[in-house]
Design an enzyme around this catalytic site. Structure first.
Site, PDB file in Angstrom:
ATOM      1  N   SER A   1      -3.788  44.351  55.423  1.00  0.00           N
ATOM      2  CA  SER A   1      -3.837  45.336  56.480  1.00  0.00           C
ATOM      3  C   SER A   1      -4.875  46.443  56.280  1.00  0.00           C
ATOM      4  O   SER A   1      -5.196  47.145  57.235  1.00  0.00           O
ATOM      5  CB  SER A   1      -2.464  45.997  56.617  1.00  0.00           C
ATOM      6  OG  SER A   1      -2.149  46.730  55.448  1.00  0.00           O
TER       7      SER A   1
ATOM      8  N   LYS B   1      -7.179  55.171  54.593  1.00  0.00           N
ATOM      9  CA  LYS B   1      -6.401  54.325  55.506  1.00  0.00           C
ATOM     10  C   LYS B   1      -5.460  55.202  56.334  1.00  0.00           C
ATOM     11  O   LYS B   1      -4.892  56.174  55.808  1.00  0.00           O
ATOM     12  CB  LYS B   1      -5.599  53.309  54.670  1.00  0.00           C
ATOM     13  CG  LYS B   1      -4.895  52.229  55.485  1.00  0.00           C
ATOM     14  CD  LYS B   1      -4.192  51.229  54.561  1.00  0.00           C
ATOM     15  CE  LYS B   1      -3.487  50.131  55.335  1.00  0.00           C
ATOM     16  NZ  LYS B   1      -2.857  49.137  54.424  1.00  0.00           N
TER      17      LYS B   1
ATOM     18  N   SER C   1      -2.355  43.759  50.891  1.00  0.00           N
ATOM     19  CA  SER C   1      -3.141  44.485  51.896  1.00  0.00           C
ATOM     20  C   SER C   1      -4.395  45.182  51.379  1.00  0.00           C
ATOM     21  O   SER C   1      -5.191  45.667  52.172  1.00  0.00           O
ATOM     22  CB  SER C   1      -2.256  45.503  52.621  1.00  0.00           C
ATOM     23  OG  SER C   1      -1.447  44.849  53.555  1.00  0.00           O
TER      24      SER C   1
END
Lengths: 479, 493
Positions: free
Chosen positions: B154, B79, B178
């Site tokens: 996210s 990420k 997330s």
């Protein structure tokens, strides 16, 4: 005109003398090329995290305990949020809600006598970097070497009334920090900084007036001038029927006046909240005990001991303990020569004189106490004249030479060589029949002339007493 | 060979047995990226050259015994809020468009020494603020199951990459769901570990007291193996915890027979989509059939979870994001006059809407006069929620909850109403507030063909319990389809 009195409280920032910064392993050394003592943590790089330097807590505890504070067994760091480029994260890690120490006091002494100044709190925080404005290039640069250097902020109660008390308080703190070894407290290097909160009120009244905060005070002299200036400014306002505004002012020591930095309306909302990156600190009883045990003998105790144990006058004890460095030199000298009184005389005389002459701070002294002790011993044993000893000490003071070897080399060592003395004495008397007959005629001044001549000829190899004695004998013999 | 079916552990095993080369594994991932990426946009940056070079190194390292771990040779996606030295790390924000960290996050070091191969950085909601990956400054990521839909957020890029075969594994971060929510939306598995288990050093903070990095994978075993690699005490993170029980992979054996599962009644009330509820109830039955004891109980603090979370998270975020000011790195606004104008332009132009909304909310709740009314109250609420979870764990081994009240929304729907989007985090945020571990496992597919996930929540440090439960459930459930296969083949349980 009415009588006014000032009410003064201080916020003092003291840079702690830890080797590394408060939240990372970077060096705290002063100076250094810009941004060379930095890492991701103290430059606020994304993703970096602070790790508390335990030494900082220990130093803060030492300072707090020495200032009679109550230690918070559970304390936390908070973030103080404000935007400024010298502050890489745009928040400063400080302590608001649970500072490490609270409710202490220190005793100060001024011409008016002794007085307690209460300490509201002491808290730990990180220093900011330094902005450099390049006029030539019309730009600003940031140096983060100082960013993350540990500080303690010492907040006093508004217990002081004038500049003398404020200076006495600051000197007290400085001396205490130096003795504790937690800070060198150099105003010129910024390792000790003070903000002055001042208000005035009619003498005898109890209600507090509106206060201002004064920043940018870089020397004791500037502080004294700023206090006088601000006191007068506020009185002038009140006398002309105007109000004192609550504001932060900046002192300009060149102009000897201050100007408004920000008013109460512009007061920043720092949005303090507990720093989630740093777990609370639990200070155990054992830790406090360890710190207590590590606190050295402070100035007051030393002064008392010097008077009692060494029999020094209070004045001497006061001067000798003004700094930890000087007192340590003195004590070591006294220990080696085994005569504290004589050592004290040397310090009070020669050491302080030379320090003043060469404008040196006690921390800058480089001579070994052993060398001074040797010199003192030689004077005691009459192996060197007091006058020569003083001259030799100047070399010891400056270059830390070995005085024993030096005196030997220079032929200053007194050897009570009677045959040499007699030879020289007889020769000199024979060579100077004129003055000698004057001497016999009762002109006593000529006695000094012969002593001087003899001493010069003997180059210190006999003590003046011996020379005088021998001369006197010879006069009797020849008359 | 049909690579696509392999899990990360299976790939690593075949590499070890010389049936597949490390290079082939990497190549297969890049093939998949080439095929899917134009449609999905799961990645913000791809390190093709580096990955091949690293593959050769790892190949050698496995042969000479340097890399012996369970996942050596496996390609992994990261990420974009996790720092990699020398690689752009943007948090999907314009304000960090040109930021290149000078250091590796602790997790990156751990992956390197375990012989994994980093293939790129994945898309996300800007600074991990959002539930759809639509707040990214670099375009939306699409759901591999249906490109009309969001992948969740996210960590939407990481989850989409794993679901589409563009990576075998990925790292995500979970501040309020997330990892768990996009895992659910993408039909894969993801773990939010106990707070303090994985070092946050090098994770660009959203809300420091809630953030945890966690694994995203095709199944529970892959996630457990990856968690074992990234977990561990780190002196650089003061909130990192020293734990001895990090052998997660071994804990996957055992059954759920006799294990007690609790379901908060309030989680099943209004707002929960019927398809999701059905799949969830079906999951309960599956577990019961395996000998588990499932009970409903009341979680009275449920309605306070969202407000407490958004206040605390926004407050911390407002402070954490102050460092992005145009002074030291990242985007700087053009045409400014003086310092304050520079700050203003930089932050106005550099941050997206959702980030600005949370900075404002956070600044507000911390400002003087509101601190006690909001922030302080939220902390007290958090303590009450924690207390209620503690009580629940006195009775239950594992708590069960849907991962989200609905399946992946259509692109463009969520941001119209941010408040409604916040409410969608109802089942995930309390886990972060209380520092608990949670795992999402796929448990069904809705009528529109989108996956549904179930969340298993454990007490702090009880990862092994939820891993065992998840593994048992997976086995009872049977194989779950992948989006690239015909999802229709899969019969909903």
């Amino acid at each position: 005109m009415k009588q006014y009195e000032a009410v003064i409280g201080l916020e003092v920032h003291v840079e702690l003398a830890t080797k590394t910064k408060i939240f990372c392993g970077c060096s705290t050394e002063f100076g250094g090329a810009p941004n060379t003592h930095t890492c991701p943590v103290c430059t606020g790089m994304p993703g970096s995290l602070p790790v508390l330097n335990k030494k900082v807590v220990e130093f803060a505890l030492k300072a707090g305990i020495a200032a009679n504070c109550k230690v918070s067994r559970y304390c936390k760091f908070d973030r103080k949020n404000y935007f400024y480029p010298d502050n890489p994260q745009n928040y400063q890690i400080s302590q608001l809600y649970l500072p490490i120490c609270r409710n202490g006091w220190v005793e100060i002494e001024t011409s008016a006598g002794k007085k307690k100044v209460r300490i509201h709190e002491m808290h730990m925080e990180e220093d900011a970097g330094k902005l450099i404005h390049d006029e030539w290039e019309d730009c600003s640069l940031v140096d983060y070497n100082r960013s993350g250097v540990p500080l303690i902020e010492i907040v006093s109660e508004p217990d002081m009334e004038n500049a003398e008390e404020v200076i006495a308080y600051l000197e007290k703190l400085r001396c205490m920090m130096q003795y504790l070894g937690v800070s060198d407290c150099k105003l010129q290097e910024g390792s000790m900084r003070a903000d002055v909160n001042l208000s005035v009120r009619e003498a005898g009244t109890r209600a507090m007036g509106t206060r201002t905060e004064m920043k940018n005070l870089n020397s004791f002299k500037a502080i004294a001038r700023a206090i006088e200036g601000e006191r007068e400014r506020q009185i002038e306002l009140l006398e002309t029927g105007r109000a004192v505004m609550q504001e932060t002012r900046r002192w300009d020591d060149n102009k000897e006046s201050s100007y408004t930095m920000r008013s109460k309306e512009d007061a920043k909302d720092y949005r303090y909240f507990p720093d989630p990156d740093l777990p609370p600190i639990h200070i155990s009883e054992a830790w406090i005990n360890d710190v207590c045990a590590s606190i050295p003998e402070l100035r007051e105790e030393k002064q008392e001991r010097y008077q009692k144990k060494y029999g020094l006058p209070a004045y001497d004890a006061g001067l000798l303990t003004e700094s930890r460095a000087l007192s340590e030199l003195f004590e070591e000298t006294a220990k080696v020569c085994g005569n504290a009184k004589k050592a004290a005389n040397w310090f009070m005389g020669e050491v302080l004189r030379l320090m003043k002459e060469k404008s040196l701070e006690p921390e800058q002294l480089r001579f070994s106490p052993g060398h001074l002790a040797d010199l003192i011993l030689m004077v005691e044993k009459k192996e060197v004249s007091a006058q020569n000893a003083k001259r030799v000490f100047e070399r010891v003071f400056e270059e830390d030479i070995d005085p024993v070897a030096y005196i030997e080399e220079q032929g200053m060592k007194i050897v009570e060589d009677t045959s040499l003395l007699n030879d020289v004495l007889n020769r000199i008397l024979d060579e100077n029949p004129g003055p000698f007959s004057e001497l016999l005629g009762g002109k006593e001044k000529v006695f000094g002339f012969f002593v001087g001549k003899l001493m010069k000829e003997l180059r210190g190899k006999a003590s003046p007493d011996t020379v005088r004695e021998a001369l006197a004998k010879e006069i009797v013999k020849r008359s | 060979m049909d690579f696509e079916k392999l899990t990360a552990l299976q790939l690593a095993e075949k590499i070890k047995q010389n049936q597949i080369s490390v290079l082939d594994g990497v190549k297969q991932v890049f093939d998949q990226i080439q095929k899917n990426e134009p449609k999905l946009h799961a990645y913000l940056d791809i390190y093709k050259k580096d990955a091949y070079a690293r593959a050769k190194q790892v190949e050698k390292g496995i042969a000479d015994g340097t890399y012996t771990g369970l996942l050596a040779g496996v390609p992994i996606a990261i990420k974009d809020n996790i720092c990699i030295k020398g690689k752009k790390t943007t948090c999907a924000s314009k304000i960090l468009e040109n930021f290149i960290p000078q250091y590796d996050a602790e997790v990156i070091k751990r992956l390197d020494s375990a012989g994994l191969i980093i293939i790129g950085k994945t898309n996300m909601d800007e600074f991990a603020m959002g539930s759809t990956t639509e707040t990214s400054a670099y375009g939306v990521t699409r759901n591999p199951w249906n490109p009309e839909h969001v992948p969740g957020g996210s960590s939407g890029g990481s989850c989409a990459a794993v679901a589409s075969g563009e990576a075998y594994l990925a790292l995500g971060s979970d501040t309020g769901g997330s990892i768990r929510q996009p895992s659910s939306y993408c039909g894969i598995t993801g773990i939010k570990p106990t707070y303090g288990t994985v070092s946050r050093y090098g994770l660009i903070a959203y809300a420091s007291s809630l953030d945890q990095i966690g694994p995203v994978g095709k199944d529970t075993a892959d996630c457990a193996a990856l968690l074992e690699i990234i977990a561990g005490h780190d002196r650089k993170d003061s909130t990192s915890i020293e734990r001895q029980d990090l052998d997660f992979f071994k804990s996957l054996n055992g059954s759920v027979a006799g294990m007690k599962f609790g379901v908060p009644k309030e989680y099943l009330s209004e707002g929960l989509e019927p398809d999701v509820k059905d799949a969830f109830m079906e999951t309960l039955k599956t577990l019961t059939r395996q000998g588990a004891i499932v009970e409903f109980f009341s979680m009275k603090t449920t309605e306070y979870m969202i407000p407490a979370y958004y206040i605390i998270a926004s407050a911390e975020a407002s402070s954490n994001l102050e460092r992005f000011d145009g002074v030291k790195y990242g985007y700087r606004g053009a045409d400014y006059e003086g310092l304050h104008d520079m700050y203003k332009k930089t932050r106005t132009e550099g941050f997206g809407e959702e980030v600005k909304r949370r900075i404002m909310l956070g600044s507000f709740v911390l400002s003087s006069g509101y601190y006690d009314a909001y922030y302080q109250k939220a902390l007290k609420t958090k303590a009450l929620i924690k207390k209620e979870f503690d009580q629940a764990f006195r009775k239950y081994d594992v708590l069960l909850a849907p991962a989200a009240p609905y399946t992946a929304p259509k692109i463009g729907e969520s941001l119209k109403n941010p408040l409604a989007m916040y409410l969608g985090d109802i089942y995930t945020v309390a886990v972060n507030l209380c520092g608990l571990p949670g795992i999402t496992v796929p448990c069904g597919i809705d009528q529109g063909g989108l996956p549904i996930g179930v969340q298993m929540i454990g007490e702090c440090f009880m990862e092994k319990k939820i891993l065992r439960a998840a593994k048992c459930y997976e086995m009872a459930r049977g194989a779950f389809p992948s989006p690239w296969k015909e999802a229709k083949e899969y019969e909903t349980i």
